[in-house]
Design a protein around this motif. Structure first.
Motif, PDB file in Angstrom:
ATOM      1  N   GLY A 198       0.935  -1.039   0.090  1.00  0.00           N
ATOM      2  CA  GLY A 198      -0.135  -0.035   0.092  1.00  0.00           C
ATOM      3  C   GLY A 198       0.902   1.144   0.189  1.00  0.00           C
ATOM      4  O   GLY A 198       0.472   2.367  -0.630  1.00  0.00           O
ATOM      5  N   GLN A 199       1.768   1.319   0.855  1.00  0.00           N
ATOM      6  CA  GLN A 199       2.732   2.522   0.752  1.00  0.00           C
ATOM      7  C   GLN A 199       3.451   2.670  -0.477  1.00  0.00           C
ATOM      8  O   GLN A 199       3.719   3.911  -0.872  1.00  0.00           O
ATOM      9  N   LEU A 200       4.267   1.681  -1.008  1.00  0.00           N
ATOM     10  CA  LEU A 200       5.063   1.697  -2.158  1.00  0.00           C
ATOM     11  C   LEU A 200       4.101   2.076  -3.649  1.00  0.00           C
ATOM     12  O   LEU A 200       4.454   2.853  -4.403  1.00  0.00           O
ATOM     13  N   TYR A 201       3.051   1.270  -3.593  1.00  0.00           N
ATOM     14  CA  TYR A 201       2.361   1.170  -4.896  1.00  0.00           C
ATOM     15  C   TYR A 201       0.936   1.453  -5.115  1.00  0.00           C
ATOM     16  O   TYR A 201       0.611   1.553  -6.069  1.00  0.00           O
ATOM     17  N   LEU A 202       0.364   1.831  -3.906  1.00  0.00           N
ATOM     18  CA  LEU A 202      -1.368   2.031  -4.204  1.00  0.00           C
ATOM     19  C   LEU A 202      -1.631   3.059  -4.811  1.00  0.00           C
ATOM     20  O   LEU A 202      -2.361   3.340  -5.689  1.00  0.00           O
ATOM     21  N   LEU A 203      -0.762   4.100  -4.419  1.00  0.00           N
ATOM     22  CA  LEU A 203      -1.096   5.729  -5.043  1.00  0.00           C
ATOM     23  C   LEU A 203      -0.711   5.503  -6.490  1.00  0.00           C
ATOM     24  O   LEU A 203      -1.382   5.792  -7.390  1.00  0.00           O
ATOM     25  N   LYS A 204       0.385   4.826  -6.891  1.00  0.00           N
ATOM     26  CA  LYS A 204       0.584   4.558  -8.437  1.00  0.00           C
ATOM     27  C   LYS A 204      -0.297   3.873  -9.135  1.00  0.00           C
ATOM     28  O   LYS A 204      -0.837   3.940 -10.070  1.00  0.00           O
ATOM     29  N   TYR A 205      -1.100   2.865  -8.302  1.00  0.00           N
ATOM     30  CA  TYR A 205      -2.024   1.884  -8.994  1.00  0.00           C
ATOM     31  C   TYR A 205      -3.240   2.877  -9.042  1.00  0.00           C
ATOM     32  O   TYR A 205      -3.840   2.705 -10.158  1.00  0.00           O
ATOM     33  N   TYR A 206      -3.597   3.541  -8.133  1.00  0.00           N
ATOM     34  CA  TYR A 206      -4.582   4.734  -8.359  1.00  0.00           C
ATOM     35  C   TYR A 206      -4.624   5.507  -9.376  1.00  0.00           C
ATOM     36  O   TYR A 206      -5.443   5.518 -10.018  1.00  0.00           O
ATOM     37  N   THR A 207      -3.422   6.087  -9.602  1.00  0.00           N
ATOM     38  CA  THR A 207      -3.173   7.151 -10.465  1.00  0.00           C
ATOM     39  C   THR A 207      -2.970   6.760 -11.943  1.00  0.00           C
ATOM     40  O   THR A 207      -3.474   7.173 -12.941  1.00  0.00           O
ATOM     41  N   ASP A 208      -2.184   5.800 -11.942  1.00  0.00           N
ATOM     42  CA  ASP A 208      -1.908   4.992 -13.355  1.00  0.00           C
ATOM     43  C   ASP A 208      -2.579   3.988 -14.087  1.00  0.00           C
ATOM     44  O   ASP A 208      -2.627   3.977 -15.244  1.00  0.00           O
ATOM     45  N   VAL A 209      -3.035   3.238 -13.037  1.00  0.00           N
ATOM     46  CA  VAL A 209      -3.916   2.250 -13.601  1.00  0.00           C
ATOM     47  C   VAL A 209      -5.492   2.387 -13.673  1.00  0.00           C
ATOM     48  O   VAL A 209      -6.113   2.279 -14.654  1.00  0.00           O
TER      49      VAL A 209
END
Length: 470
Positions: free
Chosen positions: A39-50
């Motif tokens: 969640g800390q590493l990849y969730l924001l990028k999952y939200y924005t880019d995926v």
């Protein structure tokens, strides 16, 4: 004479943990990080880019969910402290066993958001991440509260804290270097994220169960009577009067937000500033690997220096490296070198946090007469959760403010914003930590030994009083 004798005993307080116990404790944090760091590493990028969610809107998920988690930590800590039916497995260990699978399933749900409207995606994101955080509190608060029950030897607590930090950083390093290669091997990012998360979730459960099998609670406090509302009020007032704890909570708000924000932003930095996604791998190997060096150094340094001194020393190294990083980290090599040095300094603080929290438990009991491992630990994690809320929210807001556009070449303003987030924020937080820790944290090793001696003397006197009455 009696106090002096007691203090001598405290200096050689028995060592009660084996290497197996320490490795088991470290494995618990490997599992924690496999289940939590996604969640800390990849969730924001999952939200924005995926999912193509607006950056600022995605950032609010972290803000709301982590504030919710912070209150859950306090509730869980209160519950743990006042459990009545404690079985042979111990007060804290069973939570590692029973919470692992629900935690893994909830993590997977966070990366399995259906193709709803933006509103539907946001509702799923809020609900799944908030429930995940609640379950994580039920697992992590008991795990973190365990050190005082494993040993009362101050040096051994530093060692356990270092082992835990080694496990934490091993989990973080493997998550950093192993996650995106799995994503990139799948035909779509959406399926890649799902397969990677499932893989780490399964291994995380196995690590948690390994910890359960190898950790032992040596010191078992007698079951407390069911607390009244007045008892709970006294406990909360005691927390507010615990100056070492309040100071430690404050500096963790600084350092942990900086650390987590850096982890979130480095994915953007490597892709859009350096245009080198392989840099994530090298950051995982060398930068996070440097924390292992810090973990090895901390027990040696604390034999000669106060924990407080080592803590401040780490922040100074961290601040200098990140200031240099803003100006010099224009290629992968310089980024890895300077971030490695920064993580070395951060490793000093991270490795000592858990030992300092354990010291705060004894200080609180000495000051107020109330011993509450769970509440002390949950108060500490309350501020760490607030720091995670900051670390998730600020990048989303700043990225929107500087004009970040997913999967596109970024403007000079967006690049500057990403660089500032990566380096200046963490350097500023490290400097603030130095000031607060130096002037406000009151526990030196000498004072801690005296407090523990007084506690032992007080307990003997209380036992003698009870025996005479019977």
């Amino acid at each position: 004479m009696e106090t002096t004798t007691t203090q001598t005993k405290v200096k050689s307080f028995p060592r009660t943990t084996t290497l197996r116990n320490k490795i088991g404790y470290a494995m618990g944090d490997v599992g924690n990080n496999f289940l939590f760091d996604m969640g800390q590493l990849y969730l924001l990028k999952y939200y924005t880019d995926v999912l193509q969610l607006p950056s600022a809107l995605a950032g609010t998920v972290f803000l709301v969910a982590k504030i919710w988690d912070a209150f859950m930590d306090m509730g869980v800590g209160t519950w743990i402290d006042n459990r009545q039916n404690i079985g042979p497995r111990g007060k804290y260990r069973p939570f590692l066993l029973w919470a692992a699978i629900p935690l893994a399933l909830l993590l997977i749900a966070n990366f399995s958001i259906p193709d709803f409207s933006i509103t539907g995606k946001m509702i799923w994101a809020y609900v799944s991440y908030m429930i995940f955080g609640t379950c994580y509190s039920i697992s992590n608060v008991p795990f973190g509260s365990m050190i005082p029950t494993m040993t009362r030897n101050s040096q051994e607590r530093s060692e356990l804290s270092s082992f835990r930090q080694a496990g934490s950083n091993l989990g973080l390093m493997l998550a950093t270097i192993g996650f995106m290669p799995i994503v990139n091997r799948l035909p779509t990012d959406k399926s890649g994220y799902l397969v990677a998360v499932v893989s780490f979730a399964v291994i995380g459960v196995l690590c948690q169960w390994t910890a359960y099998a190898n950790i032992r609670e040596v010191y078992k406090e007698p079951a407390k009577p069911k607390p009244t509302k007045e008892d709970l009020k006294k406990s909360f007032r005691a927390l507010l009067k615990n100056r070492p704890l309040v100071t430690l909570c404050l500096v963790n708000l600084f350092t942990f937000s900086a650390f987590n924000l850096k982890l979130t932003v480095q994915v953007y930095y490597c892709e859009y500033v350096l245009k080198d996604n392989t840099a994530i791998f090298w950051l995982g190997v060398f930068s996070i690997g440097m924390v292992f060096v810090a973990v090895a150094l901390v027990p040696m340094l604390t034999k000669f220096l106060d924990k407080k001194t080592v803590y401040v020393m780490g922040c100074l190294i961290w601040a200098i490296a990140d200031i240099l990083g803003f100006f010099l980290a224009s290629n992968t090599t310089m980024l890895v070198i300077l971030t490695s040095i920064a993580y070395l300094g951060d490793g000093f603080t991270s490795a000592l946090n858990w030992a300092l929290v354990s010291d705060c438990v004894e200080y609180g009991e000495w000051q107020s007469g109330i011993r509450s491992e769970g509440m002390v630990y949950s108060a500490f994690t309350y501020f760490r959760k607030l720091s995670q809320a900051i670390a998730g929210f600020i990048p989303g807001v700043i990225l929107t403010w500087v004009g970040y556009v997913p999967n596109q070449t970024q403007t000079a303003t967006a690049i500057l914003g990403i660089r500032g987030l990566m380096f200046f924020y963490s350097a500023g937080m490290a400097i603030m930590t130095i000031v607060v820790m130096y002037y406000l944290y009151p526990l030196t090793e000498a004072r801690y030994r005296k407090i523990l001696a007084d506690l032992i003397h007080r307990r003997k006197r209380e036992r003698a009083t009870v025996a005479s009455q019977n």
